[in-house]
Motif scaffolding. Sequence first.
Motif, short mmCIF file in Angstrom:
data_model
loop_
_atom_site.label_atom_id
_atom_site.label_comp_id
_atom_site.label_asym_id
_atom_site.label_seq_id
_atom_site.Cartn_x
_atom_site.Cartn_y
_atom_site.Cartn_z
N ASN A 208 0.82 -1.21 0.00
CA ASN A 208 0.00 0.00 0.00
C ASN A 208 0.86 1.26 0.00
OD1 ASN A 208 -2.47 -1.28 -0.09
ND2 ASN A 208 -2.80 -1.21 2.12
N LYS A 209 1.87 1.26 0.83
CA LYS A 209 2.75 2.44 0.94
C LYS A 209 3.46 2.71 -0.38
CE LYS A 209 6.87 4.13 3.38
NZ LYS A 209 7.89 3.80 4.42
N ALA A 210 4.03 1.67 -0.98
CA ALA A 210 4.80 1.85 -2.22
C ALA A 210 3.91 2.28 -3.37
CB ALA A 210 5.53 0.56 -2.57
N PHE A 211 2.76 1.61 -3.54
CA PHE A 211 1.90 1.94 -4.67
C PHE A 211 1.24 3.31 -4.51
CE2 PHE A 211 1.02 -2.77 -5.97
CZ PHE A 211 2.34 -2.90 -6.34
N THR A 212 0.94 3.68 -3.28
CA THR A 212 0.38 5.01 -3.05
C THR A 212 1.43 6.08 -3.35
OG1 THR A 212 -1.12 4.15 -1.37
CG2 THR A 212 -0.71 6.51 -1.34
N HIS A 213 2.66 5.82 -2.97
CA HIS A 213 3.76 6.75 -3.28
C HIS A 213 3.88 6.94 -4.79
CE1 HIS A 213 7.77 8.61 -2.94
NE2 HIS A 213 8.09 7.86 -3.98
N ILE A 214 3.85 5.87 -5.54
CA ILE A 214 3.99 5.96 -6.99
C ILE A 214 2.81 6.73 -7.59
CG2 ILE A 214 4.05 4.63 -9.14
CD1 ILE A 214 5.47 2.40 -7.49
#
Length: 266
Positions: A208-214
């Motif tokens: 969730n953190k990585a995809f939201t960042h992208i």
Amino acid sequence: MKFSSITSLLTLAASVAAVPQKRCAAGNSTLPYTNIAGIDVVDTPLVRKARELMEANFEPFLIRHVYRTWLFGAATIANNATLAAKIDIEAHAVACLLHDLGWDTRDNSPFTSNDKRFEVDAAIYTANFIRENGVKGEWSAHRIQNVWNGISLHGTTSIGLYNEEINVAFIVESINMDFPGPHPKFPVDDYNNIIAKYPMDGLGEGTNKAFTHIATYKPAVTYDTFLEPWGVAFVPGYNPVGHRLFDRGNPNVTSPPPKRSFHSLQ
């Protein structure tokens, strides 16, 4: 036979036994290997450098994820004679270990760009990593292209799994084996041993953190991809309408998709 001759033979036998163990790899070559979580895996200097790169730059949840994908694939190869004869195990290892370099959320990341999908970022970096660190003369353009294709397609399994190049398709398959529960292509005991060493803790939250960042910092590369729902759910102002293939043929449909009720990200 003279005693000196017997001694020489024993010395030679001992020196041979001390050589690192090797296993057959694709193309009838031999490569050194080691054992991780009960699974025999290739252990070349390039693979060790790939492991060091991941472990030095990423959070534990992602390190565990890439190790699981590598080991699940290696366990599958060990239980399938066709794969054992055809898979380039060094290319497979490096691709699995580095396939998520594009998840780096740090500012000024050396692994990511402002205008490419995370899979492409990882593929480009990994190909250059191989060119710089692989044994010269052993890494043909075709081998590197297989790694590039496997990494770039791993998020598009409806295409990647059907690639005619088995090394590409199996990289994609291995990466997508990391779902809860044993996989039918290798023994349950292997699965349990791998999970015990590399548990799945933190994978959901980290994803969730990585995809939201992208989706926040380069939304254009997430429209019409499987990352789009993360932008819709978690990124204020994110709206894929007008950017999708659907919108080209339906310009009058302007309402954004409904916002999903996910737990808030911290």
